[in-house]
Design an enzyme around this catalytic site. Structure first.
Site, mmCIF file in Angstrom:
data_model
loop_
_atom_site.group_PDB
_atom_site.id
_atom_site.type_symbol
_atom_site.label_atom_id
_atom_site.label_comp_id
_atom_site.label_asym_id
_atom_site.label_seq_id
_atom_site.Cartn_x
_atom_site.Cartn_y
_atom_site.Cartn_z
ATOM 1 N N GLY A 24 28.057 -81.782 -66.180
ATOM 2 C CA GLY A 24 27.546 -80.354 -65.464
ATOM 3 C C GLY A 24 28.390 -80.121 -64.244
ATOM 4 O O GLY A 24 28.149 -79.538 -63.381
ATOM 5 N N ASN A 26 30.723 -77.866 -63.979
ATOM 6 C CA ASN A 26 31.385 -76.655 -63.724
ATOM 7 C C ASN A 26 30.635 -75.637 -62.785
ATOM 8 O O ASN A 26 30.975 -74.842 -62.720
ATOM 9 C CB ASN A 26 31.271 -75.824 -65.249
ATOM 10 C CG ASN A 26 29.977 -75.789 -65.732
ATOM 11 O OD1 ASN A 26 29.150 -76.789 -66.160
ATOM 12 N ND2 ASN A 26 29.270 -74.565 -65.740
ATOM 13 N N GLY A 28 27.663 -75.710 -59.189
ATOM 14 C CA GLY A 28 26.695 -76.184 -58.164
ATOM 15 C C GLY A 28 27.146 -77.479 -57.655
ATOM 16 O O GLY A 28 28.129 -77.759 -57.342
ATOM 17 N N GLY A 30 27.547 -80.422 -59.078
ATOM 18 C CA GLY A 30 28.503 -80.996 -59.773
ATOM 19 C C GLY A 30 29.898 -80.744 -59.609
ATOM 20 O O GLY A 30 30.850 -81.545 -59.741
ATOM 21 N N SER A 141 15.304 -86.406 -58.108
ATOM 22 C CA SER A 141 14.391 -85.306 -57.320
ATOM 23 C C SER A 141 13.211 -85.716 -56.566
ATOM 24 O O SER A 141 12.926 -86.614 -57.342
ATOM 25 C CB SER A 141 14.376 -83.992 -58.034
ATOM 26 O OG SER A 141 13.368 -83.188 -57.565
ATOM 27 N N TYR A 167 9.337 -81.134 -65.636
ATOM 28 C CA TYR A 167 10.385 -81.519 -64.827
ATOM 29 C C TYR A 167 10.187 -82.776 -64.000
ATOM 30 O O TYR A 167 11.141 -83.531 -63.877
ATOM 31 C CB TYR A 167 10.680 -80.277 -63.899
ATOM 32 C CG TYR A 167 11.811 -80.413 -62.951
ATOM 33 C CD1 TYR A 167 13.151 -80.552 -63.331
ATOM 34 C CD2 TYR A 167 11.723 -80.619 -61.615
ATOM 35 C CE1 TYR A 167 14.142 -80.499 -62.673
ATOM 36 C CE2 TYR A 167 12.585 -80.878 -60.903
ATOM 37 C CZ TYR A 167 14.126 -80.881 -61.021
ATOM 38 O OH TYR A 167 15.013 -81.180 -60.287
#
Length: 297
Positions: A24, A26, A28, A30, A141, A167
């Site tokens: 990921g 690409n 945020g 990451g 998280s 989640y």
């Protein structure tokens, strides 16, 4: 009395000759992590679902940055990525994820959040282990504290679907994976298994709830409470480069771990349950069709 200066990405050491893989990468957290790692000399591979978006992100990063296709919601894609990999990896940053999305299924029939956030990374890590030289960092998280691993209904086939509950289960799964991987590596490998969470950071994760009410609440929280992705990435980078024990969990130091300097933080009782971690590891391996035993380089 001596004081310790705040930890910032400026304290990342020279990473010349080291290779980092960022899932990921690409957007945020990451993309920010990849930017800092590349700036310190690392070769960075962005493992992304959309190669064109990955290439646009890579073009904005200074350094040796590469792009490879990886869809964590497809075990075929994970297998292809791992099968084509031949270089040593110093840092595997399991960062990609989705958050509180409407009910859906991966290509293999898994509940979408558990399949993407946990099972995809589980399968990827096990298949890349022979190439790993230093550490795996998996992003969890604070939501893990509300999570429950429903071994009798992991994929929400018999319960009314709850996006927040799904989640939380996925984020708890990330920490159980980290815990058991650290245990299995101990005494067998110098590779460390670490976890990190960003606190409350404004990223595009909060844009896909599919419901107006939760979407509005999250956008307001992003505007008035959250910190930016740059600050949110600090715990991930700290875990990626600092000399901390395997099994450590890094998060912000202040405001109930919402913000502040990166530091070692605690897990919920469920995320510290060694027996649950062992059982869930075996279940995860069965789900993705892999041997639960580690293959090391």
């Amino acid at each position: 009395m001596a004081t310790t200066s705040p930890w910032t990405p400026d304290r990342i050491p020279d990473l010349t000759g080291r290779h980092a893989v960022v899932t990921g990468g690409n957007s945020g957290l990451g993309q920010v992590a990849a930017t800092h790692l590349a700036a310190r000399g690392a070769t960075v591979t962005l493992a992304v679902r959309d190669v064109s978006r990955g290439e646009r992100a890579a073009s904005a990063i200074t350094g040796d940055v590469r792009v490879r296709q990886l869809d964590l919601a497809s075990l075929d894609s994970v297998r292809a990525f791992a099968a084509d990999w031949s270089e040593p990896i110093d840092i595997l940053l399991n960062n990609a994820g989705i958050m509180m999305v409407p009910q859906g299924r991966t290509a293999d029939g898994f509940e979408l959040q558990l399949g993407t956030n946990h099972l995809g990374h589980f399968a990827l890590t096990l298949q890349l282990l022979p190439h790993l030289r230093d550490r795996v960092v998996t992003v969890s998280s604070q939501a893990h504290r509300r999570g429950r691993i429903a071994l009798d209904d992991l994929h929400w086939e018999r319960r009314a679907y709850d996006p927040a509950g799904a989640y939380a289960q996925a984020k708890l799964a990330n920490l159980l994976f980290t815990l058991e991987l650290a245990r299995r590596l101990e005494g067998r490998s110098s590779v460390r298994s670490l976890a990190a969470h960003p606190g409350y950071s404004a990223t595009n994760l909060q844009n896909h709830s599919g419901k107006r009410g939760p979407h509005v609440v999250m956008q307001l929280a992003n505007r008035f409470i959250a910190r930016d992705a740059e600050a949110g990435t600090e715990p991930l980078l700290f875990a990626a480069v600092e000399d901390i024990p395997s099994g450590s969990y890094v998060g912000p130091a202040k405001a109930y771990e919402f913000r502040g300097q990166p530091t070692l933080v605690g897990r919920s009782p469920a995320a510290s349950n060694v027996e649950l971690a062992k059982e869930f590891w075996l279940r995860s391996a069965k789900e993705v069709g892999l041997s639960p035993e580690l293959t090391l380089g």
